[in-house]
Design an enzyme around this catalytic site. Structure first.
Site, short mmCIF file in Angstrom:
data_model
loop_
_atom_site.label_atom_id
_atom_site.label_comp_id
_atom_site.label_asym_id
_atom_site.label_seq_id
_atom_site.Cartn_x
_atom_site.Cartn_y
_atom_site.Cartn_z
N HIS A 160 -39.88 11.57 -65.68
CA HIS A 160 -41.17 12.35 -66.57
C HIS A 160 -40.95 12.24 -67.97
O HIS A 160 -41.72 13.07 -68.80
CB HIS A 160 -41.16 13.66 -65.86
CG HIS A 160 -41.89 13.65 -64.67
ND1 HIS A 160 -41.76 15.03 -63.81
CD2 HIS A 160 -42.27 12.81 -63.87
CE1 HIS A 160 -42.47 14.54 -62.81
NE2 HIS A 160 -42.79 13.29 -62.80
N GLN A 168 -35.04 15.75 -62.76
CA GLN A 168 -36.27 15.58 -63.33
C GLN A 168 -37.01 16.89 -63.87
O GLN A 168 -37.55 16.77 -65.00
CB GLN A 168 -37.10 15.23 -61.98
CG GLN A 168 -38.61 14.81 -62.56
CD GLN A 168 -39.31 14.20 -61.25
OE1 GLN A 168 -39.37 13.06 -61.24
NE2 GLN A 168 -40.10 14.96 -60.52
N GLU A 169 -36.91 17.94 -63.27
CA GLU A 169 -37.54 19.33 -63.78
C GLU A 169 -36.84 20.52 -63.77
O GLU A 169 -36.02 20.66 -62.75
CB GLU A 169 -38.97 19.57 -62.98
CG GLU A 169 -39.78 18.30 -62.95
CD GLU A 169 -40.76 18.53 -61.64
OE1 GLU A 169 -41.05 19.62 -61.42
OE2 GLU A 169 -41.29 17.34 -61.27
N GLU A 211 -44.97 16.50 -67.95
CA GLU A 211 -45.66 17.93 -67.42
C GLU A 211 -45.51 19.06 -68.13
O GLU A 211 -45.49 20.21 -67.99
CB GLU A 211 -44.73 18.07 -66.15
CG GLU A 211 -45.06 17.17 -64.94
CD GLU A 211 -44.56 17.45 -63.55
OE1 GLU A 211 -43.61 18.28 -63.48
OE2 GLU A 211 -44.98 16.77 -62.56
N ASP A 250 -36.13 20.57 -59.86
CA ASP A 250 -36.43 19.62 -59.07
C ASP A 250 -35.69 18.32 -59.35
O ASP A 250 -35.90 17.83 -60.48
CB ASP A 250 -37.80 19.22 -59.49
CG ASP A 250 -38.52 18.09 -58.50
OD1 ASP A 250 -37.50 17.57 -57.70
OD2 ASP A 250 -39.53 17.48 -58.69
N ASP A 321 -39.94 17.50 -51.08
CA ASP A 321 -41.21 16.64 -51.69
C ASP A 321 -41.35 15.41 -51.29
O ASP A 321 -42.20 14.96 -50.26
CB ASP A 321 -40.99 17.15 -53.28
CG ASP A 321 -42.26 16.20 -53.99
OD1 ASP A 321 -43.22 15.90 -53.63
OD2 ASP A 321 -42.19 16.13 -55.26
N LYS A 346 -48.94 18.17 -51.78
CA LYS A 346 -49.76 17.63 -53.03
C LYS A 346 -50.84 16.94 -52.15
O LYS A 346 -50.51 15.92 -51.46
CB LYS A 346 -48.77 16.66 -53.65
CG LYS A 346 -47.77 17.14 -54.64
CD LYS A 346 -46.95 16.08 -55.00
CE LYS A 346 -45.82 16.57 -56.01
NZ LYS A 346 -44.98 15.49 -56.07
N HIS A 374 -49.12 20.11 -58.83
CA HIS A 374 -50.06 19.17 -59.41
C HIS A 374 -48.97 17.75 -59.41
O HIS A 374 -48.07 17.62 -58.66
CB HIS A 374 -49.72 19.64 -61.06
CG HIS A 374 -48.46 19.61 -61.75
ND1 HIS A 374 -48.30 19.93 -63.04
CD2 HIS A 374 -47.41 19.62 -61.13
CE1 HIS A 374 -47.10 19.85 -63.09
NE2 HIS A 374 -46.30 19.77 -62.08
N SER A 376 -47.56 14.49 -61.93
CA SER A 376 -47.20 14.37 -63.48
C SER A 376 -48.14 13.56 -64.12
O SER A 376 -48.41 13.71 -65.32
CB SER A 376 -45.95 13.53 -63.61
OG SER A 376 -46.03 12.04 -62.84
N LYS A 397 -46.93 24.75 -58.63
CA LYS A 397 -46.19 24.23 -59.72
C LYS A 397 -47.43 23.47 -60.56
O LYS A 397 -48.18 22.51 -60.06
CB LYS A 397 -45.47 22.78 -59.10
CG LYS A 397 -43.88 23.48 -58.80
CD LYS A 397 -43.16 22.19 -58.23
CE LYS A 397 -42.52 21.41 -59.25
NZ LYS A 397 -41.86 20.14 -58.73
#
Ligand code: PGA
Ligand code: ZN
Length: 423
Positions: A160, A168-169, A211, A250, A321, A346, A374, A376, A397
């Site tokens: 991302h 990643q997050e 994001e 994440d 996920d 998602k 959401h 990215s 999210k």
């Protein structure tokens, strides 16, 4: 008696998502003149078991990413079959889409085409009922609507951003009974403090990732956790009944799993060593939320971690996920074997609204926390805010407190909070 309002036509156009990639805008027109559009989001760190998008593969046009074929599928295959169908029968509309496609992974007509039509139909039906979308969703599918907790994104690594971070997050969990604007006030405070702290480490310019979190300029994946924890302890008492935010991650671990090893900043780890590492940072930084901590096929390691987190003296959720991809069957498998305690939802991972609802119902049945998320690559569509409230999700999210395509969703949640209160 079921009210009848027929679909008159469907229009699909190519637009851009927040990452500059082409995506679809689908508009469903009803016989009474009402119409609604849905703008389809795009994933970057996708699970391999997700339903497949259709792209044109013409290297001279958006490097192969055009969606003209998906649009053609809507015009030539989907529209002729859906014209005349009752827009209030969402499950039937989706069943027609699933049968027209006929593949397991939606690769014939494209999950991007299917979710575009499915979600635009749902929006059109709620408009025709003169109901906010969250209310319509909760009524037709029998959910108790609620404003979910927020999992807000402050640091973007992995796929991302161009940060050297592998994870990643980095997320803040903001929940409790506090009002949406107070949560956003808190988020803004954290975001500004974070930028200040990173500048103090000698960095001049700070960019934002896909994001809306910052592009962290160092590769040590523990450093953002340390900084974010320092910020938590320095937060002023912003409201009287406010619970301090907690941290989450994440990992999107499939993205740094290579040849049987997790390639972290310091060394390559086996699954067993990765488990040890995750447990160490979870305890040290009180991590409340652990999404995709292992690669997407490794249900067993998820299970070991989920079991271990039950021994902590603070709540910590293991969330699928890429592992579960909004797929009812995979959620059932992961939930029953106790590999997860929460699940990401998602709609475009599976391709239709009714399959998304089935995934949520399965997760509810298995007592899993539901996190509506959401992608990215987002659009200025605020659908997700209504959907998250309408299905009564535990968390949502929707990104950081930055970037218009994330902010529209928070702004819609502010409106929904008022709509819920005035009922
Ligand atoms: P995405 O991933 O880039 O596929 O949207 C987001 C996530 O992993 O949660
Ligand atoms: Zn994820």
């Amino acid at each position: 008696m079921q009210e009848i309002l027929k679909i008159k036509s469907i229009k699909a156009e190519e637009i851009l998502a927040s990452n500059g990639k082409p995506t679809l805008k689908v508009e469903v027109f009803l016989e009474n003149g009402i119409s609604q559009k849905f703008k389809v989001p795009i994933g970057t760190s996708k699970g391999k078991k997700e339903a497949k998008e259709i792209r044109d593969n013409n290297p001279n046009y958006f490097l192969g990413l055009g969606v003209k074929k998906a649009i053609k599928n809507i015009k030539e295959v989907i529209e002729p079959k859906l014209v005349g169908e009752n827009v209030f029968l969402q499950d039937k509309i989706d069943q027609i889409l699933i049968e027209l496609d006929g593949t397991k992974d939606k690769s014939k007509l494209g999950a991007n085409a299917l979710i575009g039509v499915s979600a635009a139909s749902l929006k059109a039906a709620s408009k025709a009922k003169k109901m906010p979308l969250w209310k319509y969703v909760s009524q037709i599918y029998n959910f108790s609507p609620k404003i979910p907790g927020f999992l807000m994104n402050f640091v973007n690594g992995g796929k991302h951003s161009f940060s050297p971070l592998k994870f990643q997050e980095y997320l803040f969990v903001i929940e409790g009974k506090i009002k949406v604007l107070e949560r956003l006030n808190l988020a803004y405070f954290v975001f500004e403090k974070l930028k200040e702290k990173v500048k103090m480490l000698g960095v001049k310019g700070i960019g934002v990732g896909d994001e809306g979190g910052i592009v962290f300029p160092f590769k040590d994946e523990k450093l953002p956790l340390k900084i974010l924890n320092e910020i938590i302890s320095s937060l002023p008492p912003l409201t009287s009944h406010y619970s301090l935010p907690l941290l989450g991650l994440d990992f999107a671990a499939s993205s740094f799993y290579k040849n049987g090893f997790y390639e972290t900043s310091s060394k390559n780890l086996t699954s067993q060593e990765m488990l040890k590492y995750i447990l160490e940072i979870t305890k040290k930084f009180n991590l409340f939320y652990l999404e995709d901590p292992f690669c997407e096929d490794d249900f067993e390691s998820f299970k070991k971690l989920n079991l271990e987190t039950k021994n902590f003296n603070f709540p910590s959720f293991v969330v699928g996920d890429d592992l579960t991809v909004t797929n009812e069957t995979l959620i059932e498998k992961a939930g029953k074997m106790k590999a997860i305690s929460g699940v990401i939802i998602k709609p475009n991972q599976i391709g239709t609204i009714s399959e998304t609802i089935k995934a949520i119902k399965m997760a509810q049945k298995l007592n899993l926390k539901i996190i509506v998320s959401h992608r990215s690559g987002e659009t200025e569509d605020n659908f997700l805010a209504d959907f998250a409230v309408g299905v009564g999700s535990d968390f949502s999210k929707m990104g950081g407190i930055c970037r218009g395509e994330r902010i529209v969703k928070y702004n819609r949640i502010i409106e929904i909070e008022n709509e819920i209160q005035s009922i």
